[in-house]
Each structure stands twice: as C-alpha cells, then as structure tokens.
Design an enzyme around this catalytic site. Sequence first.
Site, PDB file in Angstrom:
ATOM      1  N   GLN A 222      64.828  24.287  63.974  1.00 28.84           N
ATOM      2  CA  GLN A 222      63.932  23.286  64.542  1.00 28.84           C
ATOM      3  C   GLN A 222      62.874  23.938  65.439  1.00 28.84           C
ATOM      4  O   GLN A 222      61.725  23.490  65.490  1.00 28.84           O
ATOM      5  CB  GLN A 222      64.736  22.261  65.354  1.00 28.84           C
ATOM      6  CG  GLN A 222      63.935  21.055  65.807  1.00 28.84           C
ATOM      7  CD  GLN A 222      63.407  20.245  64.637  1.00 28.84           C
ATOM      8  OE1 GLN A 222      64.056  20.142  63.597  1.00 28.84           O
ATOM      9  NE2 GLN A 222      62.213  19.689  64.812  1.00 28.84           N
ATOM     10  N   GLU A 223      63.262  24.998  66.100  1.00 31.94           N
ATOM     11  CA  GLU A 223      62.339  25.682  67.006  1.00 31.94           C
ATOM     12  C   GLU A 223      61.326  26.551  66.279  1.00 31.94           C
ATOM     13  O   GLU A 223      60.132  26.515  66.596  1.00 31.94           O
ATOM     14  CB  GLU A 223      63.125  26.546  68.007  1.00 31.94           C
ATOM     15  CG  GLU A 223      63.906  25.762  69.051  1.00 31.94           C
ATOM     16  CD  GLU A 223      63.006  25.096  70.084  1.00 31.94           C
ATOM     17  OE1 GLU A 223      61.805  25.431  70.139  1.00 31.94           O
ATOM     18  OE2 GLU A 223      63.514  24.244  70.839  1.00 31.94           O
ATOM     19  N   SER A 224      61.781  27.343  65.328  1.00 31.06           N
ATOM     20  CA  SER A 224      60.897  28.381  64.768  1.00 31.06           C
ATOM     21  C   SER A 224      60.919  28.507  63.253  1.00 31.06           C
ATOM     22  O   SER A 224      60.199  29.339  62.703  1.00 31.06           O
ATOM     23  CB  SER A 224      61.277  29.739  65.350  1.00 31.06           C
ATOM     24  OG  SER A 224      62.577  30.118  64.881  1.00 31.06           O
ATOM     25  N   TYR A 353      63.803  15.498  68.075  1.00 33.88           N
ATOM     26  CA  TYR A 353      64.311  16.872  68.148  1.00 33.88           C
ATOM     27  C   TYR A 353      65.834  16.875  68.048  1.00 33.88           C
ATOM     28  O   TYR A 353      66.420  17.612  67.237  1.00 33.88           O
ATOM     29  CB  TYR A 353      63.849  17.491  69.457  1.00 33.88           C
ATOM     30  CG  TYR A 353      64.343  18.890  69.748  1.00 33.88           C
ATOM     31  CD1 TYR A 353      63.664  20.003  69.269  1.00 33.88           C
ATOM     32  CD2 TYR A 353      65.469  19.109  70.555  1.00 33.88           C
ATOM     33  CE1 TYR A 353      64.101  21.295  69.557  1.00 33.88           C
ATOM     34  CE2 TYR A 353      65.905  20.389  70.852  1.00 33.88           C
ATOM     35  CZ  TYR A 353      65.220  21.483  70.357  1.00 33.88           C
ATOM     36  OH  TYR A 353      65.657  22.760  70.636  1.00 33.88           O
TER      37      TYR A 353
END
Length: 370
Positions: A222-224, A353
């Site tokens: 989800q972040e990168s 998120y």
Amino acid sequence: MTGRILLAAFLSIVTYAVVDQLIKQREPQKILTPWGSVIGEEEDTLDADQYTLEDIVKGGEMIMLTLSGPETYYDYHGKGMGVHYLLCEKLAERLGVTLRVDVCRDTLDMLQRLKNKEGDIIAFPLAQKDLIGFFACAANWAVSKENPELAKEVRSWYKPSMLKETKEEEQYLLTSASVKRHVYPFMLSARSGKISKYDHFFRRYAPIAGMEWTLMAAQCYQESCFDPNAHSWAGACGLMQIIPSTADHLKLPRNKMYDPEENIHAAARYMRELQNHFSDVGSRAERIRFALAAYNGGAYHIRDAMRLTKKHGGNPNRWRDVRKFVLMLSQPEYYRDPDVQHGYMRGSETVNYVEKIMDRQSKYRHTKWR
C-alpha cells in the site's frame, strides 16, 4: 621646591580632568547584529507599534493566522496543506523568510490576534465586514493597518489566477501520481508462495511490530508497491515510505532510508510504538487497525476521532465505531468541535488505507507460503 610641587599637582589635576572628559565623550563600542541593528537596542527599534515588513524580513519569519480546514490549512503526512497555506508559503519564499502557522479558534480570535500583533497576516478568505480596520489583500486576506509595506507587497505579488493554479497543484500532490514509484504486482508468485522479494525481511521484523508478516507485506504494498526507491513530494522514502522526521526519531540514518532491510526494520519499530500509543485499546486486532490508521493519518487525528466517538455514544476502542468519526473529521461540524484538538483531516484516505491493507492480507492468507 614648593612651587614645583604646586605646579605638578596643578598639571595632574588638569590631566585628570581632560582624560575624564574624553572618557565621558567617548562612545561605547557598538556590536551589530547580522541584520545591522545594535545589540541592546532591538527593543527600542522593534517596537510592537512599528513592526514592519522590514522587521519581518530581518527576523526571518512570517506568522500566518488561519483556521483549520480543507481550503485553508491542515497537516498532511507532516506537511502543511490547504490552498491558502500553500499560497502563503509562496509569499514567504518570495520574501525569503520561513512561515509559521498559528491556527486560531474562530474568525474573532484571528482578527484579535492580528490586532494584538500576534501574527503578521491572516491567510483566510474573510467576509468584507471582517476586513474593516485592516488592509485587504490577496484572496480577502488581512494585514494590520500599521504594516502598509506588507500589504503593498502582497498586493503587488498576488494575481487572482494564483488561487486556481495553487489548487491544481494541491490536487496533484494529493494523488498517487505525486509518489514516484514503479508499480510491481501485489503478489510475486502464488504458485511458488512468494509475495515479494522482501518476504524474508517481513518475516524477520514483523514480530517486532507485533503483527503477522503478511500484514506487514500488505502494508508495504500500500505504501510503495514494493518499490524500494519510491519517494513522495512530502519526503517519504523507501518501501515503507518513512518521512525524514520519523527516520530521525527512529534513529534511521538518512543515508539508509532507501535500504530495504533498514527501512522495513524502522517501520516495524514505528508500528510497535504506535500500538503502544494505543495500549488503552484492549483487543490486539483492534489495536493494529488503530496503529495502521495512525501510520497514515497521524495518531493525534485518530485520538480526535476517538474523543468524538465517545462523545456521541460509540465505543472509542473499536475501529468500526471510530472509523465513522475519522470520516467525519472532514466536515466543519466535527473538525471544529471543541473536543477536536487538531482540526481537519482527510479521513477518507486513512479509512481506505486501513481497509485496503486488511483486504489485501485476506488474499495473502489464502496462499500457501513456503
């Protein structure tokens, strides 16, 4: 002999008088500050009733007064956002000074602070009736009548088209396109039982975070999208998108922020810290959801939502209840509530998120891992 003594005494008296007069006439040594004023005289020079644009520039800081809101100012991943804040930031850059933001309670508080010289400029779209007694400039901003130079500078700088242009810049920054990354598949190989080539790091450090390694992998994606070189406009770096201030807090060297193992290890420590922050949430599963939300939106905003949840009869330790008020913090009725300490937040982003990470982990759980 007596005459000589009298003459010597007379000469001594004259010499002493001359020297004493010279000492009295001699100016004390003046030590100048880097901006040219004399040390010890600043209080007289920078009288509050005569504070000018020149004083702001010499002091190196401009104080912006505003209210929390999506168009004015809010904290986003450790960076100021809001079209009026971004505009004021451009003005500060033009003047060559830093910008400090003071968030006020309401319009009356803003106007009173400006009148009391507790701020330099109101960067908020005021009604015409509120501008009486102040210089009106830019997008209905206000400057004290006693600082005409600043008002003149703002008027010469501001163009109406800047409001729309800055809004478009902000909208771009809030999209995933502003994060520079390569998008890899969310699962490397279901057949061989591999999520990513960093699985061994997730397995190693997830216990530190107190979470399953597949959940940490889901968070990383989800972040990168598993790109170790990913970076955002806000300065977030690496696999787990750690911002420089958080890296400093975690004692992660800046030159190691893109290192996959170091980045994941630091994120695990941060997730453990966030879970400890929510130690009052008894359920471990619930606590992890709160920690994920805080990783994205800030623990202070989540605490605001918890207070609202309790106030409205919900369970502040259950994410399903708190989730509702995280979303509500984008509405004036709620982010201006007296129990809310940190104002507006983009709650939908934080809720999405958490949900995307949990959904992705549920997919990972149906795979047989080696």
